[in-house]
Design a protein around this motif. Structure first.
Motif, short mmCIF file in Angstrom:
data_model
loop_
_atom_site.label_atom_id
_atom_site.label_comp_id
_atom_site.label_asym_id
_atom_site.label_seq_id
_atom_site.Cartn_x
_atom_site.Cartn_y
_atom_site.Cartn_z
N ARG A 268 0.83 -1.20 0.00
CA ARG A 268 0.00 0.00 0.00
C ARG A 268 0.87 1.26 0.00
O ARG A 268 1.83 1.36 0.77
CB ARG A 268 -0.88 -0.01 1.25
CG ARG A 268 -1.67 1.25 1.52
CD ARG A 268 -2.85 1.39 0.62
NE ARG A 268 -3.75 2.43 1.09
CZ ARG A 268 -4.69 2.99 0.34
NH1 ARG A 268 -4.84 2.59 -0.92
NH2 ARG A 268 -5.47 3.92 0.83
N GLN A 270 1.02 5.60 0.04
CA GLN A 270 0.39 6.88 0.31
C GLN A 270 1.48 7.95 0.30
O GLN A 270 2.59 7.72 0.81
CB GLN A 270 -0.32 6.88 1.66
CG GLN A 270 -1.58 6.02 1.71
CD GLN A 270 -2.75 6.66 0.97
OE1 GLN A 270 -3.41 7.58 1.46
NE2 GLN A 270 -3.00 6.16 -0.25
N VAL A 335 -7.10 -3.90 12.20
CA VAL A 335 -8.23 -3.15 11.64
C VAL A 335 -7.79 -1.73 11.31
O VAL A 335 -8.05 -1.21 10.22
CB VAL A 335 -9.42 -3.14 12.61
CG1 VAL A 335 -10.50 -2.15 12.14
CG2 VAL A 335 -10.02 -4.54 12.73
N HIS A 336 -7.10 -1.11 12.26
CA HIS A 336 -6.68 0.28 12.06
C HIS A 336 -5.69 0.40 10.90
O HIS A 336 -5.81 1.30 10.06
CB HIS A 336 -6.04 0.80 13.35
CG HIS A 336 -5.70 2.25 13.31
ND1 HIS A 336 -6.60 3.24 13.64
CD2 HIS A 336 -4.55 2.90 12.97
CE1 HIS A 336 -6.03 4.42 13.50
NE2 HIS A 336 -4.78 4.25 13.09
N SER A 338 -5.31 -1.50 8.39
CA SER A 338 -5.91 -1.86 7.10
C SER A 338 -6.78 -0.75 6.54
O SER A 338 -7.21 -0.82 5.39
CB SER A 338 -6.74 -3.14 7.25
OG SER A 338 -5.94 -4.22 7.67
N GLY A 339 -7.07 0.26 7.35
CA GLY A 339 -7.90 1.36 6.88
C GLY A 339 -9.33 0.90 6.63
O GLY A 339 -9.86 0.03 7.33
N ALA A 340 -9.95 1.46 5.61
CA ALA A 340 -11.35 1.13 5.31
C ALA A 340 -11.52 -0.36 5.00
O ALA A 340 -12.54 -0.97 5.32
CB ALA A 340 -11.84 1.97 4.14
N VAL A 341 -10.50 -0.97 4.38
CA VAL A 341 -10.57 -2.40 4.06
C VAL A 341 -10.71 -3.23 5.33
O VAL A 341 -11.39 -4.26 5.35
CB VAL A 341 -9.31 -2.83 3.26
CG1 VAL A 341 -9.30 -4.34 3.05
CG2 VAL A 341 -9.26 -2.12 1.92
N TYR A 343 -12.41 -2.61 7.78
CA TYR A 343 -13.77 -2.52 8.30
C TYR A 343 -14.75 -3.37 7.49
O TYR A 343 -15.89 -3.54 7.88
CB TYR A 343 -14.20 -1.05 8.28
CG TYR A 343 -15.47 -0.75 9.03
CD1 TYR A 343 -15.58 -1.03 10.39
CD2 TYR A 343 -16.56 -0.17 8.38
CE1 TYR A 343 -16.75 -0.76 11.08
CE2 TYR A 343 -17.74 0.11 9.05
CZ TYR A 343 -17.83 -0.18 10.40
OH TYR A 343 -18.98 0.09 11.09
N LEU A 344 -14.28 -3.91 6.37
CA LEU A 344 -15.14 -4.76 5.55
C LEU A 344 -15.26 -6.15 6.14
O LEU A 344 -14.31 -6.67 6.73
CB LEU A 344 -14.58 -4.85 4.12
CG LEU A 344 -14.51 -3.55 3.32
CD1 LEU A 344 -13.84 -3.81 1.98
CD2 LEU A 344 -15.91 -2.97 3.13
N GLU A 349 -11.60 -7.30 10.50
CA GLU A 349 -12.70 -7.19 11.46
C GLU A 349 -13.18 -8.57 11.90
O GLU A 349 -13.60 -8.75 13.05
CB GLU A 349 -13.85 -6.36 10.87
CG GLU A 349 -14.59 -7.00 9.70
CD GLU A 349 -15.63 -8.03 10.13
OE1 GLU A 349 -16.19 -7.89 11.23
OE2 GLU A 349 -15.85 -8.97 9.35
#
Length: 378
Positions: A268, A270, A335-336, A338-341, A343-344, A349
């Protein structure tokens, strides 16, 4: 002190990882009752349902440490932590007391089927008003000619809805307190034993768990595990094995999780950089590894003490706390990171949901701290 794992055990664990990853490495759907039965047969073929059961019964005859290492490989290979938990509970909370306390005739009749996964066992101890406090049980076993009649309800039995055998605990002498509890291994098709549907729960969905009721359930004396009044000792023995070895599956979950997060942080990007190059990310991942490695050492030590026949109560409690709290903390970090992923559904999660109950079952974290405090003389 030797930290080297023997080559034969390394090979066994590698094989288990490969087989479980091939079978359940990508599982996302919750298995139905029939699929659970197929899963247990597959786990039996992989040797997982008989790890610490005698070779003459079809098991591998492993000690607690080697069993935990194999369960760690299972937890790492399988995305279905609930199934790994179901198999471990079947083996450690049910088959182990049958192995060590059942009559010779009962062992001969039950252990081969338990070791192969053809028979699924459920541990029915918890009640609405009694969990770790075994002296507060309400289920009774009334002695009658040739056996006992069980009455009452268990609120949480792992594998209960799909079980062929139920290991349970009941009061046989209400006046004897701790010494008035007896243990039983009861065939699930016994008249008066009622298995209720699976509970809807957060996490470990691959393990079907539900209430079990006994309504004038008559069982022969051959169902008794150990002697009458020995139920507390049977329970503590099975819990030592479960609290020590079962949590190997969470070491495996954390290892799989760490591998995934490292891969994610390396891929990933950024602000023109891999996110793993940011100190805030890399240090968080380093903390995940530190928790995993620390927890593993405590778990291995607890299992080694159990195998050596030494005092293991405090060591097992320390291990159980370390592994369960590390699993929750690492999953929150995953979870944190992985970002939005994260939360899927079906990713980090799900690992968090599977980790949360680890601080509750097999004796809560608070119960484990009570055992540690008692060991300190407090």
């Amino acid at each position: 002190m030797d930290f080297e794992i023997p080559a034969a055990q390394q090979e066994r664990c590698a094989r288990i990882y490969e087989e479980t990853h091939a079978l359940w490495g990508e599982r996302r759907a919750v298995p139905g009752a029939e699929e659970v039965r197929e899963d247990f047969r597959a786990a039996g073929k992989a040797g997982l349902t008989g790890l610490c059961l005698p070779a003459e019964a079809g098991g591998s005859g492993l000690g607690a440490l080697e069993t935990a290492q194999c369960l760690e490989a299972f937890g790492r290979g399988s995305a279905d932590t609930g199934l790994a938990f179901a198999v471990a509970a079947h083996l450690l909370a049910c088959a182990v007391p049958v192995r060590d306390f059942a009559s010779e005739e009962s062992r001969a009749a039950l252990l081969p089927a338990l070791a192969s996964g053809e028979m699924i066992a459920a541990n029915a101890m918890t009640e609405d008003e009694a969990g770790s406090d075994i002296s507060a049980l309400s289920v009774t076993a009334r002695p009658v000619d040739g056996g006992y009649v069980l009455n009452g309800s268990k609120s949480w039995a792992s594998n209960g809805p799909v079980a062929d055998l139920v290991v349970t605990y009941a009061i046989t002498d209400a006046k004897a307190g701790f010494l008035g509890v007896s243990a039983f291994a009861v065939p699930a098709d016994t008249p008066g034993l009622i298995r209720e549907p699976a509970l809807a729960k957060t996490g470990l969905e691959g393990c079907h768990a539900g209430r079990i009721r006994f309504e004038e359930c008559a069982v022969p004396a051959s169902c008794l595990l150990g002697e009458e009044g020995q139920g507390a000792a049977v329970f503590q023995h099975s819990m030592a094995w479960e609290r020590a070895a079962l949590f190997g599956i969470y070491l495996g979950l954390m290892r799989r999780q760490l591998d995934q997060i490292v891969q994610h942080a390396s891929r990933r990007r950024q602000f023109g950089r891999r996110i793993g190059e940011f100190q805030g990310v890399s240090h968080r991942i380093a903390a995940m590894r530190q928790r995993l490695e620390s927890a593993r050492l405590l778990l291995y030590r607890a299992c080694w003490l159990l195998d050596a026949g030494q005092d293991h109560t405090a060591a097992v409690a320390l291990s159980k706390i370390a592994v369960s709290e590390a699993a929750v903390a690492n999953s929150l970090d995953a979870v944190h990171l992985s970002g939005a992923v994260g939360y899927l559904r079906g990713g980090a999660e799900e690992q968090l949901r599977d980790a949360l109950p680890s601080t509750l079952f097999s004796g809560t974290t608070e119960i484990q701290r009570e055992l540690i405090a008692k060991d300190l003389g407090l």
